[in-house]
Enzyme design. Structure first.
Site, mmCIF file in Angstrom:
data_model
loop_
_atom_site.group_PDB
_atom_site.id
_atom_site.type_symbol
_atom_site.label_atom_id
_atom_site.label_comp_id
_atom_site.label_asym_id
_atom_site.label_seq_id
_atom_site.Cartn_x
_atom_site.Cartn_y
_atom_site.Cartn_z
ATOM 1 N N ASN A 44 0.855 -1.179 0.000
ATOM 2 C CA ASN A 44 0.000 0.000 0.000
ATOM 3 C C ASN A 44 0.897 1.237 0.000
ATOM 4 O O ASN A 44 1.764 1.380 0.856
ATOM 5 C CB ASN A 44 -0.904 -0.035 1.237
ATOM 6 C CG ASN A 44 -1.925 1.061 1.248
ATOM 7 O OD1 ASN A 44 -1.574 2.235 1.184
ATOM 8 N ND2 ASN A 44 -3.188 0.696 1.354
ATOM 9 N N HIS A 55 -3.222 0.345 -3.627
ATOM 10 C CA HIS A 55 -3.343 -0.614 -2.536
ATOM 11 C C HIS A 55 -2.283 -1.692 -2.738
ATOM 12 O O HIS A 55 -1.687 -1.808 -3.816
ATOM 13 C CB HIS A 55 -4.735 -1.238 -2.548
ATOM 14 C CG HIS A 55 -5.813 -0.289 -2.129
ATOM 15 N ND1 HIS A 55 -6.995 -0.720 -1.586
ATOM 16 C CD2 HIS A 55 -5.895 1.066 -2.170
ATOM 17 C CE1 HIS A 55 -7.765 0.320 -1.300
ATOM 18 N NE2 HIS A 55 -7.116 1.416 -1.661
ATOM 19 N N GLU A 57 -2.540 -4.924 -3.141
ATOM 20 C CA GLU A 57 -2.884 -5.868 -4.204
ATOM 21 C C GLU A 57 -2.722 -5.244 -5.586
ATOM 22 O O GLU A 57 -2.223 -5.891 -6.511
ATOM 23 C CB GLU A 57 -4.322 -6.385 -4.028
ATOM 24 C CG GLU A 57 -4.548 -7.175 -2.753
ATOM 25 C CD GLU A 57 -4.940 -6.305 -1.553
ATOM 26 O OE1 GLU A 57 -5.460 -6.873 -0.580
ATOM 27 O OE2 GLU A 57 -4.740 -5.071 -1.577
ATOM 28 N N CYS A 82 -10.081 -5.321 0.272
ATOM 29 C CA CYS A 82 -11.223 -4.412 0.293
ATOM 30 C C CYS A 82 -12.085 -4.685 -0.951
ATOM 31 O O CYS A 82 -11.747 -5.513 -1.789
ATOM 32 C CB CYS A 82 -10.721 -2.962 0.311
ATOM 33 S SG CYS A 82 -9.907 -2.470 -1.236
ATOM 34 N N CYS A 85 -10.073 -4.094 -4.223
ATOM 35 C CA CYS A 85 -9.133 -5.170 -4.552
ATOM 36 C C CYS A 85 -9.853 -6.493 -4.796
ATOM 37 O O CYS A 85 -9.404 -7.305 -5.615
ATOM 38 C CB CYS A 85 -8.082 -5.289 -3.457
ATOM 39 S SG CYS A 85 -7.044 -3.796 -3.357
ATOM 40 N N ASP A 145 -8.198 5.253 4.253
ATOM 41 C CA ASP A 145 -7.784 4.181 3.350
ATOM 42 C C ASP A 145 -8.962 3.316 2.916
ATOM 43 O O ASP A 145 -9.039 2.903 1.770
ATOM 44 C CB ASP A 145 -6.719 3.305 4.011
ATOM 45 C CG ASP A 145 -6.117 2.302 3.048
ATOM 46 O OD1 ASP A 145 -5.439 2.736 2.099
ATOM 47 O OD2 ASP A 145 -6.341 1.094 3.231
#
Length: 158
Positions: A44, A55, A57, A82, A85, A145
């Site tokens: 991140n 992020h 990922e 999240c 992602c 975030d």
């Protein structure tokens, strides 16, 4: 040959530590091929780059470069993905997601499972404490975030 999911998670943990050392949110990820070879790794970088789309990922995915297919790919991440992602995983049909923890954030795990993604949650104490400590020390950054206002959801969970 059995895949070593814990070793894959370790790569993501190394990335999370890098992010934390840079002053960012400690979430790391790595994309692996079906045999367990690292294709790309990242963390991140929202704080460091001022870019809300970086992020862990997405950083690992971008660094892996183009792949002919993603069905046999494995995304290892220190935290449950999240919705953003999770959408990436579904959009490109990544077959397996290895998760370090889902205590601090549940994300889209149930949705991923419902849509045929194999989810392996390793319940890593290291991942739980690393992010939990960060959230307690930086609640406003964490809530930014995940797209939440601090006043509406101080725990950061879904």
């Amino acid at each position: 040959m059995a895949l070593d999911y814990r070793a894959m998670l370790q790569v993501a943990i190394e990335e999370a530590r890098l992010g934390l050392a840079e002053g960012g949110i400690p979430i790391g990820a790595a994309l692996f091929d079906g045999g367990g070879r690292v294709l790309g790794r990242g963390h991140n970088r929202r704080v460091q780059e001022g870019d809300p789309s970086v992020h862990g990922e997405t950083d690992a995915f971008r660094k892996a470069g183009r792949q002919r297919s993603y069905r046999d790919k494995i995304m290892a991440t220190t935290l449950a993905p999240c919705w953003y992602c999770s959408g990436l995983v579904r959009q490109f049909n990544i077959g397996t997601v290895v998760v370090g923890e889902s205590v601090n954030f549940v994300g889209g795990l149930a949705w991923l499972r419902e849509n045929g993604v194999k989810v392996v949650n390793l319940h890593s104490a290291e991942c739980i404490s690393m992010l939990g400590d960060f959230i307690r020390a930086n609640p406003a950054v964490w809530n930014e975030d995940i797209g939440e206002l601090y006043a509406t959801r101080p725990s950061g969970g879904l």
